[in-house]
Design a protein around this motif. Structure first.
Motif, PDB file in Angstrom:
ATOM      1  N   LYS A 112     -67.191  21.268  57.635  1.00 55.48           N
ATOM      2  CA  LYS A 112     -68.205  20.227  57.432  1.00 55.48           C
ATOM      3  C   LYS A 112     -67.872  18.930  58.163  1.00 55.48           C
ATOM      4  O   LYS A 112     -68.576  17.939  58.012  1.00 55.48           O
ATOM      5  CB  LYS A 112     -68.351  19.939  55.940  1.00 55.48           C
ATOM      6  CG  LYS A 112     -68.875  21.129  55.160  1.00 55.48           C
ATOM      7  CD  LYS A 112     -69.012  20.812  53.701  1.00 55.48           C
ATOM      8  CE  LYS A 112     -69.531  22.045  52.959  1.00 55.48           C
ATOM      9  NZ  LYS A 112     -69.695  21.789  51.537  1.00 55.48           N
ATOM     10  N   GLN A 113     -66.810  18.945  58.955  1.00 55.93           N
ATOM     11  CA  GLN A 113     -66.363  17.743  59.653  1.00 55.93           C
ATOM     12  C   GLN A 113     -66.136  18.066  61.131  1.00 55.93           C
ATOM     13  O   GLN A 113     -65.419  19.007  61.455  1.00 55.93           O
ATOM     14  CB  GLN A 113     -65.064  17.246  59.021  1.00 55.93           C
ATOM     15  CG  GLN A 113     -64.515  15.994  59.628  1.00 55.93           C
ATOM     16  CD  GLN A 113     -63.208  15.604  58.954  1.00 55.93           C
ATOM     17  OE1 GLN A 113     -62.517  16.424  58.369  1.00 55.93           O
ATOM     18  NE2 GLN A 113     -62.865  14.354  59.056  1.00 55.93           N
ATOM     19  N   CYS A 114     -66.769  17.312  61.991  1.00 56.63           N
ATOM     20  CA  CYS A 114     -66.600  17.469  63.444  1.00 56.63           C
ATOM     21  C   CYS A 114     -66.836  18.908  63.891  1.00 56.63           C
ATOM     22  O   CYS A 114     -66.151  19.416  64.781  1.00 56.63           O
ATOM     23  CB  CYS A 114     -65.226  16.976  63.893  1.00 56.63           C
ATOM     24  SG  CYS A 114     -64.964  15.218  63.612  1.00 56.63           S
ATOM     25  N   GLY A 115     -67.783  19.569  63.256  1.00 55.93           N
ATOM     26  CA  GLY A 115     -68.121  20.936  63.642  1.00 55.93           C
ATOM     27  C   GLY A 115     -67.000  21.934  63.429  1.00 55.93           C
ATOM     28  O   GLY A 115     -66.965  22.972  64.080  1.00 55.93           O
TER      29      GLY A 115
ATOM     30  N   MET B 253     -59.128  13.088  59.035  1.00 59.88           N
ATOM     31  CA  MET B 253     -59.947  11.991  59.545  1.00 59.88           C
ATOM     32  C   MET B 253     -60.918  12.534  60.589  1.00 59.88           C
ATOM     33  O   MET B 253     -60.804  13.664  61.042  1.00 59.88           O
ATOM     34  CB  MET B 253     -59.055  10.902  60.159  1.00 59.88           C
ATOM     35  CG  MET B 253     -58.128  10.260  59.148  1.00 59.88           C
ATOM     36  SD  MET B 253     -57.132   8.947  59.855  1.00 59.88           S
ATOM     37  CE  MET B 253     -55.869   9.879  60.715  1.00 59.88           C
ATOM     38  N   ARG B 254     -61.844  11.711  60.972  1.00 52.15           N
ATOM     39  CA  ARG B 254     -62.835  12.135  61.954  1.00 52.15           C
ATOM     40  C   ARG B 254     -62.409  11.811  63.386  1.00 52.15           C
ATOM     41  O   ARG B 254     -63.213  11.415  64.213  1.00 52.15           O
ATOM     42  CB  ARG B 254     -64.184  11.490  61.651  1.00 52.15           C
ATOM     43  CG  ARG B 254     -64.790  12.009  60.370  1.00 52.15           C
ATOM     44  CD  ARG B 254     -66.207  11.533  60.183  1.00 52.15           C
ATOM     45  NE  ARG B 254     -66.774  12.064  58.969  1.00 52.15           N
ATOM     46  CZ  ARG B 254     -67.357  13.249  58.881  1.00 52.15           C
ATOM     47  NH1 ARG B 254     -67.441  14.018  59.930  1.00 52.15           N
ATOM     48  NH2 ARG B 254     -67.845  13.667  57.727  1.00 52.15           N
TER      49      ARG B 254
END
Length: 78
Positions: A12-15, A23-24
């Motif tokens: 669900k984060q950065c694909g 972190m992103r």
């Protein structure tokens, strides 16, 4: 802390791409900055929430991921 502890994956984060400590910021982002000539000190100044060990973890992760066989096919054309 090993690179495996610093590099995280979350669909669900950065694909789902590998990120640093949840972190992103993607491993690729750090590698791109290094490849463009940024020093570790410059990266750490621009991203104060990163640690030197995070940058090293990105490099270790990349080295591990690139270490695989490459199969080269041969053409059967005459």
């Amino acid at each position: 802390m090993k690179h495996a502890d610093r590099i995280t994956f979350n669909p669900k984060q950065c694909g789902g791409r590998p990120c640093i400590r949840g972190m992103r910021i993607r491993v690729k982002d750090v590698l791109d900055m290094l490849a463009a000539g940024a020093s570790e000190q410059e990266i750490l100044a621009d991203f104060p929430y990163l640690e030197q060990e995070d940058i090293r973890a990105c490099l270790q992760y990349a080295a591990k991921e690139i270490d695989h066989s490459v199969l080269v096919g041969t053409s059967t054309e005459v």
